[in-house]
Write an enzyme that holds these catalytic residues in place. Structure first.
Site, short mmCIF file in Angstrom:
data_model
loop_
_atom_site.label_atom_id
_atom_site.label_comp_id
_atom_site.label_asym_id
_atom_site.label_seq_id
_atom_site.Cartn_x
_atom_site.Cartn_y
_atom_site.Cartn_z
N CYS A 34 -0.68 3.32 -4.68
CA CYS A 34 -2.06 3.57 -4.57
C CYS A 34 -3.01 2.82 -5.45
O CYS A 34 -4.06 1.93 -5.01
CB CYS A 34 -2.68 5.10 -4.76
N ARG A 79 -1.20 8.89 3.51
CA ARG A 79 -2.06 7.33 3.39
C ARG A 79 -2.51 6.99 4.72
O ARG A 79 -2.00 6.36 5.82
CB ARG A 79 -0.82 6.33 3.03
#
EC number: 1.11.1.24
Length: 203
Positions: free
Chosen positions: A44, A119
């Site tokens: 991330c 995600r």
């Protein structure tokens, strides 16, 4: 109900790293809503750096970025400060603090087993219709070039009402919709760009 393509994007009012925002206030703009599994996670972090490095490209396309996870606003602030300290990158877009998981559930972005957000990526058009959505596995970082290519393809269709072929890039030909009657298909015979009655390229 899960969000589907062509559906109006569910509205929300949330707290973010840049203060409260409401999705409906973005009407008239393109929006890229993307979720990440958690702050202070390696993949991330690389993604947020990559999104920031291409932020001017998104702005040039009239696209507003909005991040999301179920971490608190304090966690977001600490992570943003950490990225700036260690990588010299200032995150310019808001990150939703979805602690109660309301937005994540609205957009089917929550892994109920782990309790973390997945995600996910949603592109929302100026009429607030969901035009694209994709989910990456937790271990795979997103391809920013592909996200920008899809935005350009959607905007090409928005402006010209043409579809785009496989691997389309800006500047290449579009595709006209297939005819819906025998008569319309016959009219295409011999027209420029026609490969067969159902496939017509347009410059």
């Amino acid at each position: 109900m899960p969000v589907t393509l062509g559906q109006k994007a569910p509205d929300f009012t949330v707290n973010t790293s840049k203060g409260p925002i409401t999705l409906s206030s973005y009407r008239g703009k393109w929006v890229l809503l993307f979720s990440h599994p958690g702050d202070f996670t390696p993949v991330c972090t690389t993604e947020f750096i990559a999104f920031t490095e291409r932020y001017k490209d998104f702005q040039a396309l009239g696209v507003e970025l909005i991040g999301l996870s179920i971490d608190s606003v304090y966690s977001h602030i600490a992570w943003i400060r950490d990225i700036k300290e260690h990588f010299g990158i200032e995150i310019p877009f808001p990150i939703i603090a979805d602690i109660d998981k309301e937005v994540a559930r609205q957009y089917n972005l929550i892994d109920e087993k782990s309790g973390a957000t997945v995600r996910g990526v949603f592109i929302i058009d100026p009429n607030q219709i969901v035009r694209w959505m994709i989910y990456y596995p937790a271990e795979t970082g997103r391809n920013i070039d592909e996200i920008i290519r899809v935005i350009k393809a959607l905007q090409f269709n928005w402006e010209r009402k043409l579809a785009t072929p496989a691997n389309w890039q800006p500047g290449q030909e579009g595709i006209e919709g297939a005819p819906l009657t025998v008569e319309a298909s016959l009219k295409r015979d011999g027209e420029p760009g026609v490969k067969t009655w159902y496939l017509k390229f347009v410059k």
